[in-house]
Design a protein around this motif. Structure first.
Motif, mmCIF file in Angstrom:
data_model
loop_
_atom_site.group_PDB
_atom_site.id
_atom_site.type_symbol
_atom_site.label_atom_id
_atom_site.label_comp_id
_atom_site.label_asym_id
_atom_site.label_seq_id
_atom_site.Cartn_x
_atom_site.Cartn_y
_atom_site.Cartn_z
ATOM 1 N N TYR A 41 0.822 -1.209 0.000
ATOM 2 C CA TYR A 41 0.000 0.000 0.000
ATOM 3 C C TYR A 41 0.858 1.262 0.000
ATOM 4 C CZ TYR A 41 -3.017 3.605 2.141
ATOM 5 O OH TYR A 41 -3.690 4.763 2.437
ATOM 6 N N GLY A 99 1.705 3.728 9.426
ATOM 7 C CA GLY A 99 0.530 3.100 10.013
ATOM 8 C C GLY A 99 0.711 2.926 11.498
ATOM 9 N N ASN A 119 -4.210 3.534 9.481
ATOM 10 C CA ASN A 119 -3.482 3.956 8.286
ATOM 11 C C ASN A 119 -2.495 5.067 8.627
ATOM 12 O OD1 ASN A 119 -4.961 6.347 8.530
ATOM 13 N ND2 ASN A 119 -6.419 5.812 6.922
ATOM 14 N N LEU A 125 -8.635 1.591 9.350
ATOM 15 C CA LEU A 125 -8.713 1.185 7.956
ATOM 16 C C LEU A 125 -10.164 1.071 7.520
ATOM 17 C CD1 LEU A 125 -6.006 -1.623 7.772
ATOM 18 C CD2 LEU A 125 -5.714 0.852 7.648
ATOM 19 N N GLU A 129 -9.695 -2.082 2.679
ATOM 20 C CA GLU A 129 -8.338 -2.336 3.153
ATOM 21 C C GLU A 129 -8.314 -3.501 4.134
ATOM 22 O OE1 GLU A 129 -6.886 2.345 2.834
ATOM 23 O OE2 GLU A 129 -7.868 1.587 4.639
#
Length: 462
Positions: A41, A99, A119, A125, A129
């Motif tokens: 990500y 994160g 996140n 999230l 996700e």
């Protein structure tokens, strides 16, 4: 024993067999799945994750496992140690981390723990996700780093103090105003990290603090969900000490409840109402709470000239709706205050400071304040799930039964009657159906809940 895998993380009871409970193997697997997702990500070669925990007994073990899994993936870890959920949330952007993971089962009893996933903004999230992480965990699609590429661990135990400083710098919080009021407050920290953070905040604001269960041992002295039936000790102590009010938080300090000066519950639902009343009086705007929250927030919002919107239950859903309508305050009726001027997360430290400002400026007692708000009474009940119970079919049939009433199916089934409502939904955190009702009297709310439970049992044949 239970293991619940959801889009918001993994939650379960300690011990037992892998796959059935939150064992060390499950802990490592889901931490690795999160780290693996984060590497894809973030598209960065130098990842950093903030990790903190509440004081529950399994916390140190779970934290060691999570941190080691992330380090094994080549991810650097900022280890906050004992912390709070909102503290980890504010630390992520301050550290410019990719994160965060909070190790807490929130209001669940001591045998539970959980990995709550954030996140890069320090926010939970979203569903998409979370679903990807569950898929990675299911496939065990991990690629750990070689020895020269392992991550590092940086310990930082200063973040509760940093969090308090952030609260004190909020434009609507004035320490001198609170200090001049000379408050005396009892704090029940349920022997978790709220026993560290809340007294520190109060003392920095010149509040006299009487501590109750503020030693972060993880031995919860009562059920840690801040409900009336669990809080007899602090209610008695508020009266004994002639305190202005009491403060109760759950183990990870994202739920906030007050005890009035008369030793009665202020009402967990009214925490958000009071904080919103203060904020809206200074900065008019819109509010959001979830479908299971009191109508009183809508009443107060309209009184201040704003508009109110209901969101599906779950912090991520409330936050999304708050962003959509640019709400200036919102949260959940379980005592969760979300104030975007600070961050998009439920925060008992922020809520405490806003409530103190309201009381300092308005004067009078907390019980008088409570009487000034619209009078609603709520019943919160539940039905334990069994393998034979088809929850989705039950909810469909209940919606059909009340199709002539105003109702919503965006999250379970909510049915709005003229002077009351009922919200039925499957819990994301426990194997139960929650039945929340609200009415003009407690007996009406309880009777409505009992009637609906009877109808559910009849439909389900249980």
């Amino acid at each position: 024993m239970t293991l619940i895998k959801s889009i918001s993380g993994i939650r379960g009871t300690i011990g037992g067999k892998p796959g059935d409970n939150l064992t060390p193997i499950d802990t490592v697997k889901f931490a690795a799945a999160y780290g693996t997702w984060l590497k894809s990500y973030s598209k960065s070669d130098n990842l950093k994750v903030v990790v903190g925990r509440d004081a529950r007994l399994s916390g140190e073990m779970i934290q060691n496992l999570v941190v080691s899994a992330l380090v094994g993936l080549g991810i650097d870890v900022i280890d906050l140690g004992l912390s709070t959920t909102p503290t980890v949330e504010i630390a992520v952007p301050l550290e410019k981390a990719n994160g965060g993971i909070i190790l807490t089962a929130s209001h669940n009893p001591k045998q539970w723990n959980a990995l709550k996933l954030l996140n890069e903004k320090g926010e939970f999230l979203d569903a998409a996700e979370g679903a990807i992480i569950l898929e990675i965990a299911e496939k065990e699609d991990f690629d750990f780093s070689e020895v020269d590429d392992l991550g590092s661990i940086i310990k930082n135990d200063a973040y509760i103090d940093i969090h308090i400083d952030e609260v004190l710098e909020l434009p609507l919080v004035d320490a001198n105003t609170i200090r001049k009021a000379g408050f005396k407050v009892v704090v029940d920290g349920v022997n978790s990290t709220g026993g560290i953070a809340i007294p520190k905040l109060l003392e920095s604001l010149g509040v006299e603090v009487i501590k109750l269960y503020c030693d972060p041992t993880g031995h919860f002295p009562h059920n840690p969900e801040p409900l009336k039936e669990h809080l007899g000790d602090i209610c008695e102590l508020v009266l004994k000490e002639k305190a202005d009010f009491g403060i109760v938080v759950d183990p990870d300090v994202d739920r906030l409840a007050f005890i009035s000066n008369d030793g009665e519950m202020f009402g967990e639902e009214y925490t958000l109402v009071a904080c919103a009343d203060y904020v809206l009086g200074k900065t008019p705007g819109n509010t959001v709470s979830n479908l299971s929250s009191t109508r009183a927030l809508q009443d107060i919002t309209l009184k201040h000239g704003g508009s109110y919107t209901a969101a599906a239950v779950g912090e991520v859903n409330v936050v999304a709706q708050m962003k959509a309508i640019n709400a200036i305050i919102g949260g959940e009726g379980n005592g969760g205050i979300i104030y975007p001027q600070s961050h998009y997360g439920r925060d008992s430290l922020v809520g405490t400071a806003l409530f103190l400002m309201l009381m300092a400026e308005r004067g009078g007692t907390v019980s008088e304040l409570r009487k000034s708000y619209p009078a609603y009474f709520m019943s919160k009940k539940k039905i334990q799930l069994t393998p034979e119970l088809n929850v989705d079919e039950v909810l469909v049939q209940m919606a059909e039964k009340y199709r002539e009433e105003k109702h919503s199916t965006i999250d379970g089934v909510k049915i709005d009657f003229a002077n009351s409502w009922v919200h039925l939904r499957k819990s994301n955190t426990e194997p139960i159906i929650r039945i929340y009702t609200e009415a003009k009297t407690q007996s009406e709310a309880d009777s409505l809940a009992d009637r609906i439970i009877g109808e559910i049992r009849e439909i389900a044949g249980i």
